[in-house]
Design a protein around this motif. Structure first.
Motif, mmCIF file in Angstrom:
data_model
loop_
_atom_site.group_PDB
_atom_site.id
_atom_site.type_symbol
_atom_site.label_atom_id
_atom_site.label_comp_id
_atom_site.label_asym_id
_atom_site.label_seq_id
_atom_site.Cartn_x
_atom_site.Cartn_y
_atom_site.Cartn_z
ATOM 1 N N VAL A 90 0.836 -1.204 0.000
ATOM 2 C CA VAL A 90 0.000 0.000 0.000
ATOM 3 C C VAL A 90 0.874 1.259 0.000
ATOM 4 C CG1 VAL A 90 -1.646 1.333 1.400
ATOM 5 C CG2 VAL A 90 -1.967 -1.131 1.101
ATOM 6 N N GLU A 91 1.899 1.242 0.865
ATOM 7 C CA GLU A 91 2.749 2.432 0.960
ATOM 8 C C GLU A 91 3.497 2.710 -0.349
ATOM 9 O OE1 GLU A 91 4.712 1.430 4.585
ATOM 10 O OE2 GLU A 91 3.488 2.836 5.747
ATOM 11 N N THR A 92 3.948 1.641 -1.004
ATOM 12 C CA THR A 92 4.659 1.817 -2.275
ATOM 13 C C THR A 92 3.747 2.495 -3.297
ATOM 14 O OG1 THR A 92 5.856 -0.211 -1.830
ATOM 15 C CG2 THR A 92 5.950 0.589 -4.084
ATOM 16 N N VAL A 93 2.509 2.023 -3.364
ATOM 17 C CA VAL A 93 1.574 2.582 -4.348
ATOM 18 C C VAL A 93 1.261 4.049 -4.007
ATOM 19 C CG1 VAL A 93 -0.726 2.394 -5.335
ATOM 20 C CG2 VAL A 93 0.584 0.338 -4.869
ATOM 21 N N LEU A 94 1.052 4.312 -2.720
ATOM 22 C CA LEU A 94 0.738 5.694 -2.336
ATOM 23 C C LEU A 94 1.901 6.623 -2.680
ATOM 24 C CD1 LEU A 94 -1.202 5.195 1.004
ATOM 25 C CD2 LEU A 94 -2.078 6.208 -1.105
ATOM 26 N N GLN A 95 3.126 6.114 -2.494
ATOM 27 C CA GLN A 95 4.315 6.888 -2.875
ATOM 28 C C GLN A 95 4.261 7.263 -4.350
ATOM 29 O OE1 GLN A 95 7.129 8.269 -1.862
ATOM 30 N NE2 GLN A 95 6.264 8.151 0.198
ATOM 31 N N LEU A 96 3.866 6.269 -5.161
ATOM 32 C CA LEU A 96 3.801 6.500 -6.605
ATOM 33 C C LEU A 96 2.765 7.562 -6.966
ATOM 34 C CD1 LEU A 96 3.836 2.864 -8.074
ATOM 35 C CD2 LEU A 96 5.543 4.623 -8.495
ATOM 36 N N ARG A 97 1.714 7.643 -6.160
ATOM 37 C CA ARG A 97 0.611 8.547 -6.502
ATOM 38 C C ARG A 97 0.629 9.855 -5.717
ATOM 39 N NH1 ARG A 97 -0.691 7.708 -11.229
ATOM 40 N NH2 ARG A 97 -2.507 9.022 -10.978
ATOM 41 N N VAL A 98 1.590 10.021 -4.808
ATOM 42 C CA VAL A 98 1.607 11.218 -3.953
ATOM 43 C C VAL A 98 1.391 12.497 -4.760
ATOM 44 C CG1 VAL A 98 3.309 12.709 -2.814
ATOM 45 C CG2 VAL A 98 2.831 10.488 -1.897
ATOM 46 N N TYR A 99 2.137 12.616 -5.819
ATOM 47 C CA TYR A 99 2.100 13.861 -6.594
ATOM 48 C C TYR A 99 0.733 14.071 -7.247
ATOM 49 C CZ TYR A 99 3.332 17.340 -10.077
ATOM 50 O OH TYR A 99 3.361 18.452 -10.849
ATOM 51 N N ALA A 100 0.229 13.023 -7.899
ATOM 52 C CA ALA A 100 -1.059 13.124 -8.598
ATOM 53 C C ALA A 100 -2.188 13.411 -7.605
ATOM 54 C CB ALA A 100 -1.346 11.848 -9.359
ATOM 55 N N LEU A 101 -2.141 12.748 -6.458
ATOM 56 C CA LEU A 101 -3.195 12.947 -5.457
ATOM 57 C C LEU A 101 -3.187 14.396 -4.970
ATOM 58 C CD1 LEU A 101 -2.699 9.560 -3.610
ATOM 59 C CD2 LEU A 101 -4.849 10.291 -4.653
ATOM 60 N N LYS A 102 -1.972 14.907 -4.763
ATOM 61 C CA LYS A 102 -1.847 16.274 -4.282
ATOM 62 C C LYS A 102 -2.354 17.267 -5.332
ATOM 63 C CE LYS A 102 1.583 19.001 -1.966
ATOM 64 N NZ LYS A 102 3.024 19.136 -1.816
ATOM 65 N N THR A 103 -1.933 17.069 -6.575
ATOM 66 C CA THR A 103 -2.377 18.023 -7.613
ATOM 67 C C THR A 103 -3.882 17.916 -7.856
ATOM 68 O OG1 THR A 103 -1.245 16.474 -9.069
ATOM 69 C CG2 THR A 103 -0.434 18.699 -9.102
ATOM 70 N N ASN A 104 -4.468 16.774 -7.537
ATOM 71 C CA ASN A 104 -5.920 16.643 -7.698
ATOM 72 C C ASN A 104 -6.686 17.045 -6.437
ATOM 73 O OD1 ASN A 104 -6.300 15.729 -10.398
ATOM 74 N ND2 ASN A 104 -5.484 13.738 -9.826
ATOM 75 N N SER A 105 -5.995 17.675 -5.487
ATOM 76 C CA SER A 105 -6.589 18.111 -4.214
ATOM 77 C C SER A 105 -7.276 16.976 -3.464
ATOM 78 C CB SER A 105 -7.607 19.231 -4.423
ATOM 79 O OG SER A 105 -7.096 20.220 -5.232
ATOM 80 N N ILE A 106 -6.630 15.839 -3.433
ATOM 81 C CA ILE A 106 -7.208 14.712 -2.700
ATOM 82 C C ILE A 106 -6.435 14.493 -1.410
ATOM 83 C CG2 ILE A 106 -7.568 12.198 -2.729
ATOM 84 C CD1 ILE A 106 -8.109 12.618 -5.810
ATOM 85 N N LYS A 107 -7.194 14.518 -0.310
ATOM 86 C CA LYS A 107 -6.571 14.324 0.993
ATOM 87 C C LYS A 107 -6.547 12.831 1.295
ATOM 88 C CE LYS A 107 -7.157 15.609 5.707
ATOM 89 N NZ LYS A 107 -8.239 15.705 6.654
ATOM 90 N N VAL A 108 -5.368 12.342 1.644
ATOM 91 C CA VAL A 108 -5.254 10.894 1.869
ATOM 92 C C VAL A 108 -5.108 10.598 3.349
ATOM 93 C CG1 VAL A 108 -3.953 8.809 1.292
ATOM 94 C CG2 VAL A 108 -4.043 10.703 -0.330
ATOM 95 N N ILE A 109 -5.924 9.697 3.833
ATOM 96 C CA ILE A 109 -5.759 9.224 5.209
ATOM 97 C C ILE A 109 -5.429 7.743 5.133
ATOM 98 C CG2 ILE A 109 -6.933 8.823 7.418
ATOM 99 C CD1 ILE A 109 -8.654 11.273 6.769
ATOM 100 N N THR A 110 -4.382 7.328 5.857
ATOM 101 C CA THR A 110 -4.073 5.897 5.853
ATOM 102 C C THR A 110 -4.238 5.356 7.270
ATOM 103 O OG1 THR A 110 -1.759 6.491 6.082
ATOM 104 C CG2 THR A 110 -2.462 5.821 3.906
ATOM 105 N N GLU A 111 -4.861 4.213 7.365
ATOM 106 C CA GLU A 111 -4.968 3.512 8.652
ATOM 107 C C GLU A 111 -4.434 2.108 8.434
ATOM 108 O OE1 GLU A 111 -8.998 3.609 10.102
ATOM 109 O OE2 GLU A 111 -9.039 5.798 10.092
ATOM 110 N N LEU A 112 -3.125 1.948 8.652
ATOM 111 C CA LEU A 112 -2.518 0.652 8.372
ATOM 112 C C LEU A 112 -2.337 -0.125 9.673
ATOM 113 C CD1 LEU A 112 0.146 1.739 5.711
ATOM 114 C CD2 LEU A 112 -2.261 1.160 5.405
ATOM 115 N N ALA A 113 -2.858 -1.332 9.720
ATOM 116 C CA ALA A 113 -2.767 -2.165 10.921
ATOM 117 C C ALA A 113 -1.298 -2.348 11.286
ATOM 118 C CB ALA A 113 -3.423 -3.517 10.678
#
Ligand code: ADP
Length: 251
Positions: A90-113
């Motif tokens: 999950v973290e690897t994928v989120l790393q890949l998308r950090v930039y796109a998510l930010k430019t799309n004004s998407i706030k990400v919350i992660t709750e990883l066990a």
């Protein structure tokens, strides 16, 4: 660097989808070509016709070999299993998308066990699944209201690892929910979607003896959940598929 990674990840997903789609489209008509050529070759034929038929059959076999390679490239073949940490996936994928998510004004919350056990899985394939779910959520939220909230969660539930991706996008109608995992089902504009992402995800998760399902209602956002059995290194052979009755919960 992040922008480059984002582009690469997007391209990889669509290239994989395209390859898998092409391979399936080619395999379907190829089956009767090979079958009938073999059937005819079993008959008493004039020499020159037999020679022509052999060319047809050998070319069809070569084509089948190419599609097999395409499917391997698209990773729709047997997964390569190793002990893997789903939180890392999950973290690897989120790393890949950090930039796109930010430019799309998407706030990400992660709750990883925190103490998620490792499980035998193909981490590359699972990355492809999570990437697809996140990119779909991203797309729908930015189309609907130019931004939004994304919750990515991992949990251990008994002998199951559950990964969920929740968005506050437009949601999915009941009619469309039934078609989500069908190949080529898409509501995106021509050129923007292939409708293969979720069917590839479904294939990968099923290969892992897990299940994938969506909970959604129009105007209420969408949650995609992937459930994977926890499989130890030795126990891999004994793993039983999860019940295939995927709960379809309406909000
Ligand atoms: P594609 O992304 O190429 O359309 P997918 O198989 O990944 O193919 O998705 C199929 C369809 O499922 C999408 O076109 C969209 O209608 C719907 N969908 C997938 N994820 C979501 C989501 N998070 N919110 C709303 N609709 C979704």
């Amino acid at each position: 660097e992040l922008e480059r990674k984002t582009q690469v990840s997007g391209r990889l997903v669509s290239l994989g989808e395209m390859a898998a789609g092409l391979a399936h489209e080619i395999n379907n008509p190829l089956t009767p070509i090979l079958g009938f050529a073999d059937l005819l070759l079993g008959k008493d034929l004039p020499k020159n016709i037999r020679a022509d038929l052999l060319i047809i059959r050998d070319s069809a076999r070569r084509t089948a070999d190419v599609t097999r390679r395409l499917l391997i490239f698209a990773r729709q073949s047997k997964p390569m299993r190793a002990l893997c940490n789903i939180n890392e996936v999950v973290e690897t994928v989120l790393q890949l998308r950090v930039y796109a998510l930010k430019t799309n004004s998407i706030k990400v919350i992660t709750e990883l066990a925190p103490k998620l056990p490792q499980t035998m899985a193909d981490s590359g394939q699972l990355q492809q699944v999570v990437l697809n779910l996140i990119m779909n959520a991203e797309y729908e939220m930015s189309q609907a209201h130019r931004g939004g909230n994304l919750l990515v969660k991992t949990e251990k539930m008994g002998n199951i690892i559950r990964v969920s991706v929740k968005d506050d996008g437009p949601g999915i109608s009941k009619e469309n929910r039934e078609k989500l995992f069908q190949p080529f089902f898409t509501t995106k504009k021509v050129g923007e979607g292939t409708g293969l992402g979720l069917s590839v995800c479904h294939g990968i998760v099923t290969e892992h003896n897990g299940r994938i399902y969506a909970e959604s209602g129009l105007g209420q956002g969408t949650t995609f959940t992937v459930e994977l059995p926890i499989v130890g290194q030795q126990k891999e052979e004994e793993a039983k598929p999860l019940d295939s009755n995927t709960p379809e919960v309406e909000k």
